[in-house]
Every structure is written in C-alpha cells, then in structure tokens.
Design an enzyme around this catalytic site. Structure first.
Site, PDB file in Angstrom:
ATOM      1  CB  CYS A 114      -5.106   7.249  -7.226  1.00  0.00           C
ATOM      2  SG  CYS A 114      -3.426   8.212  -7.535  1.00  0.00           S
ATOM      3  CG  HIS A 282      -5.584   5.444  -4.261  1.00  0.00           C
ATOM      4  ND1 HIS A 282      -4.932   4.680  -5.016  1.00  0.00           N
ATOM      5  CD2 HIS A 282      -4.773   6.379  -4.194  1.00  0.00           C
ATOM      6  CE1 HIS A 282      -4.180   5.146  -5.823  1.00  0.00           C
ATOM      7  NE2 HIS A 282      -3.801   6.488  -5.042  1.00  0.00           N
ATOM      8  CG  ASN A 312      -0.202   5.785  -5.773  1.00  0.00           C
ATOM      9  OD1 ASN A 312      -0.756   5.692  -5.772  1.00  0.00           O
ATOM     10  ND2 ASN A 312      -0.468   7.394  -5.029  1.00  0.00           N
TER      11      ASN A 312
END
Ligand code: UT7
Length: 355
Positions: A114, A282, A312
């Site tokens: 990430c 993020h 995500n």
C-alpha cells in the site's frame, strides 16, 4: 527544495465488473451496513478471470501516455509497483514493456504494497536525477481477486451472472475471510514522469520508513520460500493463499504513522501543513483517512477520498486519486499536494509535490 522530476500525464482503469456490497451478502455473512460503517466502501471492481495485472497496467499506461502526449516508443524506463504480479516471477515491468511493443528498455518492479506509490515515486525521482531516465512510465497495478477464496460459482454470484445461492458450506468458508475480502478491488493507475527545468514545479521530497517487526500482522502465509515446497495442497486446504491481517493493528499503525510521515516531509522541505492544498492518502479504509484528517486538523476540502467507489486497490489507490484530482481541477498548477501511505511490510511514508 528544488524539483527535478515532474508528472506529465496520468490515467487509470479498473477491473471490468462493478461489485456493490450487496453482492457480498450472497456469498458470505456480511451486510452492506457493516461494510459501509466500518470501511466507507460501497462498491469495488474486479477483473473477469483471464485479465492479468499487466493488462490493467497496459490499459492505464495508454491513458497516461495520451494525457501526456507521449508516444509509447519514446519511453526509456518502466517502474511498476505491485504486490500481485501475473506470475511469481518475472515481475510485471517487462510484461508491460512487451505488451506495449517497446524495445528492450530497463524495467523494474517494486513490492511495497500500500505504500508502493510513495516508494515508487522516490525511485522514479532518483532515476531521473541520476540521468538514467527521461521519459519514465510509473505504474501502480493490482489484481486482488486472485487472493479471494470463492469458487467459480461464488464468482458468478459476485459478478451478477448467477442468482443461485452458494451452499451453506461455501458460505461458511467464505465468511472466514469476510473481514478482508470486502475491502479490496482491482485497478491500475499510471503516471508519465520526466525531468523538469522548473525547480518550483514537481516532486519536492519524501519521508519513508520500513519496519519488519510486525510483518506478520499483514502477510500471505504461503507461496514463499520460507516453505518447502513454497506452495502446497495443505496451504490451499487451510486457505493460506488469502492474506492474513490483524485489522486493528494495521488500522492503529496507519493512523499513527501517516501523520508522522507528513509532518516529517514538511519539516525536511521547509514547508508547513498550511501550504498543503490537498492530501491524497492511500485508500485502505475511510475511517483511517478520517483519523489522519482529524490528527492533522484538515478541513474536508483538503483531503481526497474515493474508497467508496473502488475499495482498497493497494498501489493503485493514490495514482487513481491523483488522476481524478488533476482531471476534475481539484488540483491546479502551483498547488502543493501531499501523498501518504502505509502497508504490509510494514512500509510507510509521505511525499510532497508541487503541481
Ligand atoms: O492498506 C493496508 C491494508 N489493510 C488495512 O488498512 C486494514 C486496516 N483495518 C481495518 O480497516 C479494520 O480493522 C477492518 C475493516 C478490517 C475491521 O474493522 P474493525 O472495526 O476493526 O472490526 P473487527 O475486526 O474488530 O471486527 C468487529 C466484528 C467482529 O465480530 P464480533 O467478534 O464483534 O462478533 C467481526 O467478526 O465484525 C465482524 N466482521 C464482520 N461482520 C460483517 C468482520 N468482518 C465482517 C464483515 N461483515 N465483512
């Protein structure tokens, strides 16, 4: 701080199938309400079987190239951030190079999950400063659907191709992983990156960190060379191909480390939070973004979130958010933009860029 590196074009694509939360209720014990309340996610996109990470990466790259007005054959370097490559090896970079029909230019994969965007941007900046690249393609691409524990029929239900319920056994199996499967989506974002003569416009600095002491709070306990063989029937039976995640621990780290990294990069560059027009964090969980926003005391208009639409998508989330902000005019020339991310490893950090 002087800029040496600038972004000339951006683009992104998602998986082909939009899957609203409601469909997950048909394959495991969850509710639309739980997913929205705990994560902010309303839908995500998955690829159809047969589409690989390199395919999404190529499609996103073509959009970025169009946006920059660059021809693919002008590219002299490819950097790909991904934790879900087409194959265990090789990485995705050379597959993208071949699919774009390019001559044998250098291609590099990085694996920072990430925080792949903030780490990858530093790699791109360093390559450009070193004179190793002038027209660089930087991609964050991920296909999470391969991690998912669903059967072929389960996928048909999720994709909206079948209304026939999954068996109670299958539902029970899928529910073991529900805290994880509902969060992720498939997508790719790409940037055309190159040198700039204008020291006031471009990448200004980074604050990056890694610490492996909590690595097993978020990892795949299979398909690695800590095991012999590196992948086995036992791993499949136990569902060890699905990432293991201690969600609360990851959550806590994200809301602590991202604000720290943002303060650090501002200090390094001699700038302040008041100078930042927009933070693009993020997108792991809307509650994480809200926690970061609260700590930094940012008003709603200075933080960008789009997790409700995509879930995500790991290394792709920041490139997607940045593309949307550039193209909608939310980020304009001269604006200072901050990026921040934390992910498995653990790796985390922040970057600053003047548009
Ligand atoms: O980018 C890095 C990758 N990952 C992350 O950043 C994830 C960070 N962590 C998170 O986002 C959150 O911790 C989660 C969204 C994963 C979980 O939210 P939470 O508020 O921490 O929930 P929890 O894990 O403490 O679970 C609360 C309850 C549990 O039930 P009991 O034990 O209270 O009866 C879970 O079994 O919610 C249950 N649960 C679900 N219920 C319905 C877990 N997943 C689901 C689900 N649907 N999908």
């Amino acid at each position: 701080m002087k800029a040496h590196t600038r972004v000339y074009g951006t683009g992104f694509v998602t998986g082909e199938v939009c899957v609203p939360n409601e469909r997950f209720t048909k394959v495991c014990d969850t509710t639309d309400e739980w997913i929205r309340e705990r994560s902010g996610i309303q839908q995500r996109y998955f690829v159809r079987e047969g589409t690989a990470t390199s395919d999404l990466a190529v499609d996103a790259s073509r959009k970025a190239l169009d946006d920059a007005g660059w021809k693919a054959e002008e590219l002299d370097y490819i950097v790909v951030a991904t934790m879900t490559p087409d194959y265990y090896f090789p990485g995705v970079g050379s597959l993208v190079q071949a699919k774009l029909g390019l001559p044998p230019i250098p291609c590099l994969d990085i694996r920072q999950q990430c925080s792949g965007f903030v780490y990858g941007l530093q790699v791109c900046d360093a390559l450009i400063r070193a004179g190793a690249a002038k027209k660089l393609l930087f991609i964050g691409a991920e296909i999470h659907s391969g991690f998912m524990p669903f059967s072929k029929h389960g996928w048909d239900v999720l994709n909206g191709d079948s209304d026939e319920s999954v068996t109670p056994e299958e539902r029970e199996w899928n529910s073991r992983f529900r805290h994880l499967t509902v969060l992720f989506g498939d997508a790719a974002g790409a940037l055309c990156v190159g040198p700039t003569d204008n020291p006031d416009r471009g990448v200004l600095g980074f604050a990056l960190h890694s610490d492996g002491k909590d690595a097993t709070s978020l990892y795949v306990p299979s398909a690695g060379f800590a095991y012999r063989p590196y992948f086995s029937e036992e791993h499949i039976r136990e569902g060890r191909y699905v990432p293991f995640m201690e969600g609360r621990n990851v959550f806590k780290m994200a809301v602590t480390k991202m604000p720290e990294a943002i303060h650090e990069v501002l200090e390094k560059t001699g700038l302040t939070l008041d100078d930042v027009k927009l933070l693009i964090p993020h997108q792991a969980n809307l509650r994480i973004s809200e926690g970061v926003q609260k700590q930094l005391k940012l008003p709603d208009e200075r933080i960008y979130n789009n997790i409700h639409r995509y879930g995500n998508t790991t290394a792709a989330t920041i490139p997607i958010g940045y593309d949307e902000c550039r193209k909608s005019g939310k980020v304009k020339q001269g604006d200072l933009v901050a990026f921040a991310g934390l992910g498995a490893g653990f790796h985390w950090g922040a970057a600053l860029m003047r548009e």
